[in-house]
Design a protein around this motif. Structure first.
Motif, mmCIF file in Angstrom:
data_model
loop_
_atom_site.group_PDB
_atom_site.id
_atom_site.type_symbol
_atom_site.label_atom_id
_atom_site.label_comp_id
_atom_site.label_asym_id
_atom_site.label_seq_id
_atom_site.Cartn_x
_atom_site.Cartn_y
_atom_site.Cartn_z
ATOM 1 N N GLU A 165 38.502 31.448 -1.954
ATOM 2 C CA GLU A 165 37.267 30.858 -2.470
ATOM 3 C C GLU A 165 36.661 31.747 -3.549
ATOM 4 O OE1 GLU A 165 33.744 29.127 0.012
ATOM 5 O OE2 GLU A 165 33.160 31.122 -0.687
ATOM 6 N N ALA A 166 36.571 33.048 -3.268
ATOM 7 C CA ALA A 166 36.007 33.976 -4.244
ATOM 8 C C ALA A 166 36.830 33.998 -5.524
ATOM 9 C CB ALA A 166 35.916 35.376 -3.639
ATOM 10 N N ALA A 167 38.157 33.953 -5.381
ATOM 11 C CA ALA A 167 39.031 33.982 -6.565
ATOM 12 C C ALA A 167 38.879 32.710 -7.391
ATOM 13 C CB ALA A 167 40.481 34.163 -6.126
ATOM 14 N N MET A 168 38.866 31.552 -6.742
ATOM 15 C CA MET A 168 38.728 30.301 -7.475
ATOM 16 C C MET A 168 37.357 30.204 -8.146
ATOM 17 S SD MET A 168 41.636 28.798 -7.199
ATOM 18 C CE MET A 168 42.328 30.481 -7.191
ATOM 19 N N ARG A 169 36.356 30.711 -7.474
ATOM 20 C CA ARG A 169 34.997 30.650 -8.031
ATOM 21 C C ARG A 169 34.873 31.498 -9.289
ATOM 22 N NH1 ARG A 169 31.727 31.965 -3.357
ATOM 23 N NH2 ARG A 169 32.069 34.092 -4.057
ATOM 24 N N ARG A 170 35.649 32.576 -9.340
ATOM 25 C CA ARG A 170 35.568 33.470 -10.494
ATOM 26 C C ARG A 170 36.431 33.002 -11.651
ATOM 27 N NH1 ARG A 170 36.197 39.658 -8.998
ATOM 28 N NH2 ARG A 170 35.333 39.840 -11.105
ATOM 29 N N HIS A 171 37.490 32.264 -11.374
ATOM 30 C CA HIS A 171 38.458 31.942 -12.424
ATOM 31 C C HIS A 171 38.544 30.459 -12.785
ATOM 32 C CE1 HIS A 171 39.765 36.062 -12.299
ATOM 33 N NE2 HIS A 171 40.048 35.988 -11.013
ATOM 34 N N VAL A 172 37.834 29.602 -12.035
ATOM 35 C CA VAL A 172 37.850 28.172 -12.318
ATOM 36 C C VAL A 172 36.469 27.791 -12.842
ATOM 37 C CG1 VAL A 172 38.263 25.875 -11.322
ATOM 38 C CG2 VAL A 172 39.581 27.833 -10.523
ATOM 39 N N GLY A 173 36.320 26.609 -13.430
ATOM 40 C CA GLY A 173 35.080 26.214 -14.079
ATOM 41 C C GLY A 173 33.964 25.834 -13.127
ATOM 42 N N SER A 174 33.672 24.533 -13.051
ATOM 43 C CA SER A 174 32.549 24.047 -12.256
ATOM 44 C C SER A 174 32.841 24.134 -10.764
ATOM 45 C CB SER A 174 32.250 22.592 -12.622
ATOM 46 O OG SER A 174 33.308 21.753 -12.180
ATOM 47 N N LEU A 175 31.805 23.942 -9.964
ATOM 48 C CA LEU A 175 31.983 23.952 -8.507
ATOM 49 C C LEU A 175 32.875 22.801 -8.060
ATOM 50 C CD1 LEU A 175 28.424 24.889 -7.178
ATOM 51 C CD2 LEU A 175 30.414 26.358 -7.492
ATOM 52 N N GLU A 176 32.792 21.672 -8.728
ATOM 53 C CA GLU A 176 33.659 20.547 -8.393
ATOM 54 C C GLU A 176 35.113 20.916 -8.656
ATOM 55 O OE1 GLU A 176 34.666 17.308 -6.624
ATOM 56 O OE2 GLU A 176 32.518 17.722 -6.887
ATOM 57 N N GLU A 177 35.360 21.671 -9.723
ATOM 58 C CA GLU A 177 36.721 22.113 -10.035
ATOM 59 C C GLU A 177 37.197 23.146 -9.025
ATOM 60 O OE1 GLU A 177 36.978 21.594 -14.881
ATOM 61 O OE2 GLU A 177 35.819 23.259 -14.070
ATOM 62 N N VAL A 178 36.290 23.993 -8.560
ATOM 63 C CA VAL A 178 36.642 24.954 -7.505
ATOM 64 C C VAL A 178 37.050 24.199 -6.248
ATOM 65 C CG1 VAL A 178 35.761 26.760 -5.971
ATOM 66 C CG2 VAL A 178 35.148 26.788 -8.396
ATOM 67 N N ALA A 179 36.267 23.180 -5.876
ATOM 68 C CA ALA A 179 36.583 22.385 -4.696
ATOM 69 C C ALA A 179 37.948 21.716 -4.840
ATOM 70 C CB ALA A 179 35.498 21.330 -4.467
ATOM 71 N N ALA A 180 38.233 21.174 -6.033
ATOM 72 C CA ALA A 180 39.519 20.505 -6.263
ATOM 73 C C ALA A 180 40.671 21.491 -6.186
ATOM 74 C CB ALA A 180 39.498 19.809 -7.625
ATOM 75 N N ALA A 181 40.472 22.712 -6.724
ATOM 76 C CA ALA A 181 41.532 23.726 -6.676
ATOM 77 C C ALA A 181 41.820 24.135 -5.243
ATOM 78 C CB ALA A 181 41.116 24.944 -7.505
#
Length: 345
Positions: free
Chosen positions: A87-103
């Protein structure tokens, strides 16, 4: 299962090998003692990183830290640790929160649901809010940040089936008995001398009433001797209270939640709203205030149009605790109001 540095490294390697999104993601910095954590935080690397560090206790507990003093989670569940790292990694390297959720959903469907819910368990389907976020409570967030209409927003709730008497509460705090008895409204205070008198005395006033099952009392400074009658205060039957306090000219905004006579804060001490940064849980994951973490995450995902963290936070308070203030009553001056009695000033 006791989590050691070796078991964590091996588990992450197995996890990363099976998911393209994680193959370039390394483990966060790991420390085996508070001294190691302090050394990392004081180093140039720690100062620049600002990310997650894992403190591994001898009993197998893994503590996620942002810096040496702010613990964001503590768990002995290896799967939870792997999720929180991802979660921490995706939050730092992906765009919006919706994109973090999708990743995260691509890695594991349960992880996607977990992120959307804001919790640490599999919560199933999460329903969208579907309401105007600036109606129930969040409408006041912007002006409150500027210390208007009052610096203290206090809410009180009794046991199921009971209501905290708003008039008695205001009187115990020191409201003028004659104005309370007369049913004075905010517009009445503002009407004297074209509002000039109230401008001079507004810091000596309060507003009170009921909304959403809570009794509210809004004010600035509490007069000396307020609620000196301990027995009368106890007779109100208050079991829960929420305090939102803004310190004028110092940009300090605090949240306090008291339940059954005990402050709910995971032993964090003062809970300042400026700790909340969009996309990051403001309180300890899995802790006593995790219900508010979940509500904040839902507010973020449901209302990307809200750019103010204060509005998002206030909407989360409405969703999780039911706090409300009647917007129209304040706009039209219909909310009950009074000045502090002269003997209490």
């Amino acid at each position: 299962m006791e989590i050691t540095k070796r078991t964590l490294v091996e588990a992450w390697q197995r996890m990363a090998a099976g998911h393209a999104l994680l193959q370039e993601v390394g483990l966060p910095r790991m420390a085996l003692s508070d001294d190691e954590l302090d050394e990392w935080a004081e180093s140039a690397e720690g100062a620049e990183d600002g990310g997650l560090c894992l403190l591994l206790d001898e009993d197998g507990t893994v503590r996620g830290q942002h810096g040496p003093y702010r613990e964001v989670f503590a768990t002995r569940d290896l799967e939870q640790v792997l999720y929180l790292i991802a979660e921490a990694a995706m939050r730092r390297h992906v765009g919006s929160l919706e994109e973090v959720a999708a990743a995260l959903e691509r890695i594991d469907p349960m992880w996607g649901r977990r992120f959307r819910s804001g919790g640490l368990g599999d919560t199933g389907t999460v329903e969208a809010c579907g309401r105007d976020p600036l109606e129930g409570l969040a409408w006041i967030a912007g002006s409150w940040r500027e210390q208007a209409p009052y610096t203290t927003l206090a809410f009180f709730r009794a046991a199921d089936g009971r209501t905290v008497d708003a008039e008695r509460l205001a009187l115990l705090y020191g409201a003028d008995p004659a104005q309370v008895a007369a049913g004075t409204r905010l517009k009445d205070l503002r009407s004297v001398d074209g509002g000039r008198a109230h401008w001079d005395r507004q810091w000596q006033s309060c507003c009170f009433g009921q909304a959403g099952g809570w009794t509210f009392l809004l004010h600035h400074d509490t007069p000396p001797g307020a609620f000196a009658d301990k027995e009368a205060y106890a007779a109100l039957g208050i079991e829960e209270s929420v305090w939102l306090t803004a310190t004028s000219a110092k940009a300090i905004y605090t949240f306090d939640y008291v339940r059954d006579g005990r402050r709910v804060d995971d032993d964090w001490g003062a809970l300042e709203l400026i700790w909340y940064e969009r996309g990051y849980a403001p309180y300890l994951r899995g802790g006593e205030l995790d219900f508010l973490n979940r509500a904040v995450r839902r507010a973020e995902l449901d209302h990307p149009e809200l750019t103010s963290t204060f509005e998002l936070y206030f909407h989360a308070l409405e969703e999780s605790l039911g706090l409300r203030l009647a917007r129209r009553d304040f706009a039209e001056g219909e909310v009950r109001a009074a000045y502090w009695a002269k003997g209490t000033l």
